[in-house]
Design an enzyme around this catalytic site. Structure first.
Site, PDB file in Angstrom:
ATOM      1  CD  GLU A  28      -0.967   0.747   3.629  1.00 27.47           C
ATOM      2  OE1 GLU A  28      -1.454   1.872   3.397  1.00 27.47           O
ATOM      3  OE2 GLU A  28      -1.071   0.190   4.724  1.00 27.47           O
ATOM      4  CE  LYS A 162      -3.589   1.936  11.708  1.00 26.21           C
ATOM      5  NZ  LYS A 162      -3.351   1.661  10.307  1.00 26.21           N
TER       6      LYS A 162
END
Ligand code: PSU
Ligand code: MN
Length: 306
Positions: A28, A162
């Site tokens: 990404e 995360k």
């Protein structure tokens, strides 16, 4: 450069590998434009691409450059994107706009999955996916990465959600959406900077071959969408969950005080945590992306073997 689709340009080494059935790993670019500072962002990208190459795969960084969906960025262009200060953060909702308006941006996990699928790439390495944010019951802030995993058939290798997110709610949402979450080589779900989340992973597998077979069987069953691999950060690079918890709480409180909302939330929290940890969170973030790239490459090799 090959153009299999009117809005997509595939860099020559990537196109050649795909045509020959050789393994490719997508990467990404929001992590470059919004996730890490220059020059560590581009150094990380170079090292991740070298790891993927050493494992016998071709790396394909995906980004939007001047309205083109680029699959595979030569090093000079990647470095230029990594230094751009006005690149947009492009997720599913912004992708068509960015292409139509000729803009430049980093692709999130969601938008990178779309680009990978358009190019025929099945495996993608990142750091951590987006998910359900703390306080989502009032803000409704949930990453488009979750719904993308539910519909686009790409294996995403992460270090877990995360830790700035509400991890239990993120797991619940993934289950509702039918997205398998597979811890790699451990039974506990890792939490990005830390190996431990205190939660059991829904599923666990020990090798790249098993993950490749799982992905193939899901396709044979007609099950839509991707598969999320949660690969724990190496023990020598982790910041333990108790140490991270105080920094995360402080960063979240600061975000609320400053009124940070929407797509600025994740970049703000990552940047603030970098300050609060005196840069240690960035060192760990780089180590975990490298670790994910290695496992993603092994999964891509296993898939290419058939
Ligand atoms: N992982 C990282 N750094 C990042 C991101 C992930 O280590 O910057 C990015 C990814 O691109 C992910 C995005 O898709 O953050 C999530 O943003 P949001 O919560 O706004 O969907
Ligand atoms: Mn969001």
């Amino acid at each position: 450069m090959s153009t299999p689709h009117p809005h997509v340009d595939i860099d020559a080494p990537v196109a050649e590998a795909l045509a020959a059935g050789r393994p490719v790993v997508a990467l990404e670019s929001t992590i470059l434009t919004h996730g890490m500072p220059w020059p560590q962002n581009d150094e990380m990208a170079a090292s991740v691409e070298a790891i993927i190459t050493a494992e016998g795969c071709v790396p394909a960084t995906i980004a939007i450059v001047d309205g083109r969906i680029r699959v595979g960025l030569p090093p000079e262009e990647r470095a230029r994107l990594a230094q751009t200060t006005d690149a947009r953060k492009v997720s599913r909702a912004d992708l068509g706009y960015a292409v139509a308006q000729g803009l430049t941006g980093g692709t999130t996990v969601a938008a990178t999955m779309i680009g990978a699928a358009l190019a025929g790439i099945e495996v993608f390495a990142t750091g951590g996916i987006g998910g359900v944010h703390e306080g989502a019951e009032s803000t409704f802030d949930e990453s488009a990465d979750l719904t993308e995993l539910a519909q686009t058939p790409v294996v995403v290798v992460s270090a877990g959600p995360k830790a700035i997110l509400d991890i239990p709610k993120t797991l619940e949402r993934l289950e509702t959406l039918g997205v398998p979450v597979v811890a790699y080589g451990v039974s506990e779900l890792p939490a990005f900077w830390s190996r431990s989340s205190g939660l059991d992973a829904p599923l666990s597998l020990d090798g790249a071959d098993d993950i490749a077979r799982f992905h193939r069987v899901r396709a044979e069953l007609g099950l839509q969408g991707g598969l999320l691999v949660a690969n724990p950060v190496p023990a020598e690079d982790e910041i333990t969950a108790d140490v991270m918890a105080q920094h995360i709480a402080r960063a979240q409180a600061d975000a609320v005080d400053l009124g940070v909302t929407g797509k600025n939330v994740t970049p703000y929290l990552l940047g603030r945590i970098l300050e609060l940890t005196d840069g240690a969170s960035l060192v760990t973030n780089i180590a975990l992306v490298e670790n994910n790239a290695r496992i993603a490459a092994r999964i891509a090799v296993a898939l290419a073997k058939g």
